[in-house]
Design an enzyme around this catalytic site. Structure first.
Site, PDB file in Angstrom:
ATOM      1  N   ILE A  82      66.825 -72.498  25.057  1.00 47.85           N
ATOM      2  CA  ILE A  82      65.485 -72.446  25.641  1.00 47.85           C
ATOM      3  C   ILE A  82      65.588 -72.131  27.137  1.00 47.85           C
ATOM      4  CG2 ILE A  82      63.344 -73.712  26.028  1.00 47.85           C
ATOM      5  CD1 ILE A  82      63.948 -73.145  23.060  1.00 47.85           C
ATOM      6  N   LYS A  83      64.927 -71.028  27.503  1.00 45.04           N
ATOM      7  CA  LYS A  83      64.980 -70.574  28.900  1.00 45.04           C
ATOM      8  C   LYS A  83      63.773 -71.155  29.633  1.00 45.04           C
ATOM      9  CE  LYS A  83      66.247 -66.205  31.012  1.00 45.04           C
ATOM     10  NZ  LYS A  83      66.055 -64.752  30.846  1.00 45.04           N
ATOM     11  N   ILE A  84      64.069 -71.840  30.717  1.00 45.23           N
ATOM     12  CA  ILE A  84      63.045 -72.623  31.415  1.00 45.23           C
ATOM     13  C   ILE A  84      63.046 -72.243  32.892  1.00 45.23           C
ATOM     14  CG2 ILE A  84      62.477 -74.992  32.125  1.00 45.23           C
ATOM     15  CD1 ILE A  84      63.613 -75.940  29.505  1.00 45.23           C
TER      16      ILE A  84
END
Ligand code: E4P
Length: 214
Positions: A82-84
C-alpha cells in the site's frame, strides 16, 4: 539491488519480466491515468502478472480513508504494497497497517527527516523522488546518501526505494550508494542495456559474417 518497474502498462511489465529485470512494480494515479480504462481491472491484471511486490496508491486524505482503501486494494493480490503519501495522516495509516502486518511504501518523500519519520512509523519502503528534486535545483542523490546513512546508523529495516528516476546515472548512483531498490521507468530500463560500442561491435561482426558468406 531490487529493480521495480515504474509503470501501469502491461506490455512494459511483460517485456521487463521476460528479460528477468523486474522484481516488482510501482504504480501511482498518474501512471494509471495514462492507461485509461477501468483502474480496478488494470490493478488486478498487474498484480497477477507480477511475481513480486506491486505498490498501489491510496488517494484518501484522512488515515481512516487510507486504511479503508488499503483493505480494498489488498484484495487485488497477496503481493500488494500500500502506497501512502508522506503526510501526518499518512503516518497514522502507515503505523496502523504496520501493526496489521500490511506492507507499505511511503511516497512523495523529499527530505531525510521525512524518511526517518516514515521508518519510525514502520514503513516497509520509503520512496524519495530524486528526479523531481533535481528538477528544482536540488541534489536528489544526496538525499539518498543521507537516508542510507540514517537507516544504517539505526539499523532500520525500511528499504530505500529510489523513485522519480530520469536517466541511467540515477540508477548507477543509487547502486553505488547502496539503495535497496530503484523503481525505473521502462524507457530508462531500456537505456541501461544499451552501449554504442556494443552496437558498433555487433555491426562489425555482422558485416564480416556477410563477407565470409558471399
Ligand atoms: C514511484 O513510486 C513514483 O510514483 C514515481 O517514481 C514518480 O516519478 P515521477 O517524478 O516521474 O512522476
Amino acid at each position: 539491488m531490487e529493480f521495480f518497474l515504474d509503470t501501469a502498462n502491461l506490455d512494459e511489465i511483460r517485456r521487463a519480466n521476460a528479460q528477468g529485470l523486474m522484481d516488482g512494480v510501482t504504480t501511482n494515479p498518474t501512471l494509471l491515468s495514462h492507461e485509461g480504462g477501468d483502474w480496478r481491472s488494470q490493478m488486478e491484471a498487474i498484480c497477477q502478472e507480477v511475481d513480486g511486490p506491486v505498490s498501489l496508491e491510496v488517494v484518501g486524505e484522512s488515515a481512516e480513508e487510507m486504511i479503508r482503501e488499503a483493505e480494498d486494494l489488498s484484495a487485488f493480490g497477496d503481493n500488494v504494497v500500500i502506497k501512502i503519501p508522506m503526510t501526518s495522516e499518512g503516518l497514522v495509516a502507515t503505523r496502523t497497517l504496520y501493526r496489521k502486518g500490511v506492507q507499505t511504501n511511503v511516497t512523495l518523500v523529499f527530505s531525510p527527516l521525512q524518511a526517518l519519520m516514515a521508518a519510525k512509523a514502520g514503513a516497509t519502503y520509503v520512496s524519495p523522488f530524486v528526479g523531481r528534486l533535481d528538477g528544482i535545483g536540488h541534489d536528489g542523490m544526496e538525499l539518498i546518501r543521507q537516508i542510507r546513512t540514517i537507516f544504517d546508523n539505526y539499523d532500520f529495516p525500511t528499504k530505500v526505494l529510489v523513485a522519480s528516476i530520469r536517466h541511467p546515472m540515477h540508477v548507477l548512483e543509487a547502486a553505488l550508494i547502496g539503495a535497496d531498490t530503484a523503481t525505473v521507468p521502462f524507457k530508462v530500463l531500456s537505456e541501461l542495456v544499451k552501449h554504442p560500442l556494443t552496437d558498433k561491435g555487433l555491426a562489425q561482426f555482422n558485416a564480416d559474417w556477410d563477407k565470409l558468406n558471399k
